[in-house]
Write a protein that holds these residues in place. Structure first.
Motif, mmCIF file in Angstrom:
data_model
loop_
_atom_site.group_PDB
_atom_site.id
_atom_site.type_symbol
_atom_site.label_atom_id
_atom_site.label_comp_id
_atom_site.label_asym_id
_atom_site.label_seq_id
_atom_site.Cartn_x
_atom_site.Cartn_y
_atom_site.Cartn_z
ATOM 1 N N VAL A 1 44.138 37.476 30.482
ATOM 2 C CA VAL A 1 43.006 37.987 29.704
ATOM 3 C C VAL A 1 41.742 37.270 30.166
ATOM 4 N N VAL A 2 40.690 38.046 30.462
ATOM 5 C CA VAL A 2 39.394 37.476 30.851
ATOM 6 C C VAL A 2 38.319 38.036 29.931
ATOM 7 N N ASP A 3 37.144 37.392 29.944
ATOM 8 C CA ASP A 3 36.106 37.797 29.005
ATOM 9 C C ASP A 3 35.031 38.699 29.603
ATOM 10 N N ASN A 4 35.218 39.144 30.864
ATOM 11 C CA ASN A 4 34.307 40.144 31.433
ATOM 12 C C ASN A 4 34.956 40.820 32.630
ATOM 13 N N TYR A 5 34.420 41.983 32.976
ATOM 14 C CA TYR A 5 35.016 42.789 34.038
ATOM 15 C C TYR A 5 34.827 42.161 35.412
ATOM 16 N N THR A 6 33.747 41.406 35.587
ATOM 17 C CA THR A 6 33.499 40.762 36.879
ATOM 18 C C THR A 6 34.655 39.845 37.257
ATOM 19 N N LYS A 7 35.162 39.079 36.289
ATOM 20 C CA LYS A 7 36.301 38.192 36.566
ATOM 21 C C LYS A 7 37.534 38.990 36.972
ATOM 22 N N LYS A 8 37.773 40.069 36.283
ATOM 23 C CA LYS A 8 38.915 40.933 36.599
ATOM 24 C C LYS A 8 38.818 41.439 38.033
ATOM 25 N N SER A 9 37.636 41.898 38.414
ATOM 26 C CA SER A 9 37.417 42.425 39.755
ATOM 27 C C SER A 9 37.555 41.340 40.819
ATOM 28 N N GLU A 10 37.022 40.138 40.534
ATOM 29 C CA GLU A 10 37.097 39.049 41.511
ATOM 30 C C GLU A 10 38.535 38.565 41.707
ATOM 31 N N ALA A 11 39.314 38.547 40.639
ATOM 32 C CA ALA A 11 40.713 38.135 40.768
ATOM 33 C C ALA A 11 41.472 39.103 41.668
ATOM 34 N N GLU A 12 41.227 40.383 41.491
ATOM 35 C CA GLU A 12 41.888 41.387 42.316
ATOM 36 C C GLU A 12 41.477 41.256 43.779
ATOM 37 N N ASP A 13 40.171 41.081 44.023
ATOM 38 C CA ASP A 13 39.680 40.939 45.399
ATOM 39 C C ASP A 13 40.246 39.684 46.057
ATOM 40 N N ALA A 14 40.308 38.592 45.291
ATOM 41 C CA ALA A 14 40.835 37.337 45.844
ATOM 42 C C ALA A 14 42.291 37.503 46.268
ATOM 43 N N ALA A 15 43.077 38.193 45.450
ATOM 44 C CA ALA A 15 44.491 38.401 45.764
ATOM 45 C C ALA A 15 44.654 39.291 47.000
ATOM 46 N N LYS A 16 43.863 40.348 47.084
ATOM 47 C CA LYS A 16 43.983 41.278 48.201
ATOM 48 C C LYS A 16 43.628 40.632 49.535
ATOM 49 N N ASN A 17 42.796 39.598 49.510
ATOM 50 C CA ASN A 17 42.367 38.960 50.752
ATOM 51 C C ASN A 17 43.358 37.929 51.277
ATOM 52 N N VAL A 18 44.416 37.674 50.543
ATOM 53 C CA VAL A 18 45.414 36.688 50.978
ATOM 54 C C VAL A 18 46.381 37.339 51.970
ATOM 55 N N ALA A 19 46.591 36.696 53.087
ATOM 56 C CA ALA A 19 47.517 37.209 54.099
ATOM 57 C C ALA A 19 48.921 37.300 53.519
ATOM 58 N N GLY A 20 49.571 38.431 53.756
ATOM 59 C CA GLY A 20 50.928 38.636 53.273
ATOM 60 C C GLY A 20 51.010 39.494 52.032
ATOM 61 N N VAL A 21 49.880 39.727 51.363
ATOM 62 C CA VAL A 21 49.883 40.576 50.172
ATOM 63 C C VAL A 21 49.964 42.040 50.606
ATOM 64 N N MET A 22 51.028 42.723 50.195
ATOM 65 C CA MET A 22 51.232 44.114 50.587
ATOM 66 C C MET A 22 50.637 45.087 49.585
ATOM 67 N N ALA A 23 50.569 44.692 48.332
ATOM 68 C CA ALA A 23 49.977 45.538 47.292
ATOM 69 C C ALA A 23 49.661 44.656 46.091
ATOM 70 N N VAL A 24 48.704 45.111 45.284
ATOM 71 C CA VAL A 24 48.316 44.374 44.082
ATOM 72 C C VAL A 24 48.449 45.288 42.872
ATOM 73 N N VAL A 25 49.192 44.826 41.876
ATOM 74 C CA VAL A 25 49.288 45.511 40.589
ATOM 75 C C VAL A 25 48.458 44.703 39.608
ATOM 76 N N GLU A 26 47.433 45.317 39.054
ATOM 77 C CA GLU A 26 46.476 44.580 38.234
ATOM 78 C C GLU A 26 46.670 44.919 36.764
ATOM 79 N N LYS A 27 47.092 43.923 35.982
ATOM 80 C CA LYS A 27 47.342 44.110 34.554
ATOM 81 C C LYS A 27 46.485 43.151 33.717
#
Length: 225
Positions: free
Chosen positions: A40-66
């Motif tokens: 749980v985060v307190d704004n959408y920017t954090k949600k978006s940044e967490a997803e982008d950070a995960a996608k940029n990691v080598a080896g990540v094939m897909a991201v499920v964002e909950k």
């Protein structure tokens, strides 16, 4: 070569590195190369940044964002009408967004953008202008690209542009064109490479839509201790 435990740690470290994010806010689950983000985060920017950070990691094939956006009790978010007004104002002051060609709908903080732009960078700019506004809980960017430039897509030009990018030039990417649509197939090493290939393709004259079917493949160690 990393295993899934290594991948989980890498994603957690990437999230910690983002100044807006706290490691305690985001949970990271890894299974078969698929990363699921929870919390749980307190704004959408954090949600978006967490997803982008995960996608940029080598080896990540897909991201499920909950990840859920829940505003703190000390903050009273703007109502939908106020959010819509702020979005229109942000578009008006952003030269990259052709604000006359976009329609905005806000429902319980979730923003839906519709319309037709000539360039992909304009579509991206509209999304970026919205996601940082207070009260926004999510964004559905349904803006379509339809340029006045009716140039035919040149397959060789897209292939050449992809090869010029150092991060993806060694990957097996096949380009097919049909009308104003370009389709990418093949394999890449990371989600970041898939996104970059799509962005480059969108920049080609005559491209109105991109079907990015690239598969992210990473050769994991069978040992996962």
């Amino acid at each position: 070569m990393k295993n899934y435990t290594d991948l989980q740690k890498d994603v957690q470290d990437a999230i910690k590195w983002e100044p807006l994010l706290s490691a305690t806010e985001i949970g990271v689950i890894v299974k078969d190369g698929v990363v699921t983000l929870t919390g749980v985060v307190d704004n959408y920017t954090k949600k978006s940044e967490a997803e982008d950070a995960a996608k940029n990691v080598a080896g990540v094939m897909a991201v499920v964002e909950k990840i859920e956006v829940k505003f703190s009790s000390s903050y009273a978010p703007n109502d939908d009408n106020e959010i819509a007004s702020e979005i229109l104002n942000a578009f008006e002051w952003n030269w990259r967004v052709p604000n006359d060609n976009v329609k905005v709908k806000v429902e319980k903080g979730w923003v839906t953008l519709e319309g037709e732009f000539q360039w992909h960078y304009e579509r991206t700019a509209a999304n970026d202008a919205v996601k940082n506004l207070l009260g926004v809980t999510g964004v559905s960017n349904n803006i379509k690209i339809k340029s006045d430039l009716n140039a035919a897509i040149v397959k060789a030009d897209i292939e050449s542009a992809l090869k010029l990018n150092w991060s993806i030039y060694e990957n097996d990417i096949d380009v097919k064109v049909s009308g104003h649509k370009a389709t990418l197939t093949g394999t890449v090493d990371s989600w970041c490479q898939k996104t970059e290939a799509g962005r480059i393709t969108f920049n080609a004259p005559g491209v109105w839509s991109v079907d990015n079917e690239l598969v992210v493949y990473y050769d994991y160690s069978l040992m996962d201790e």
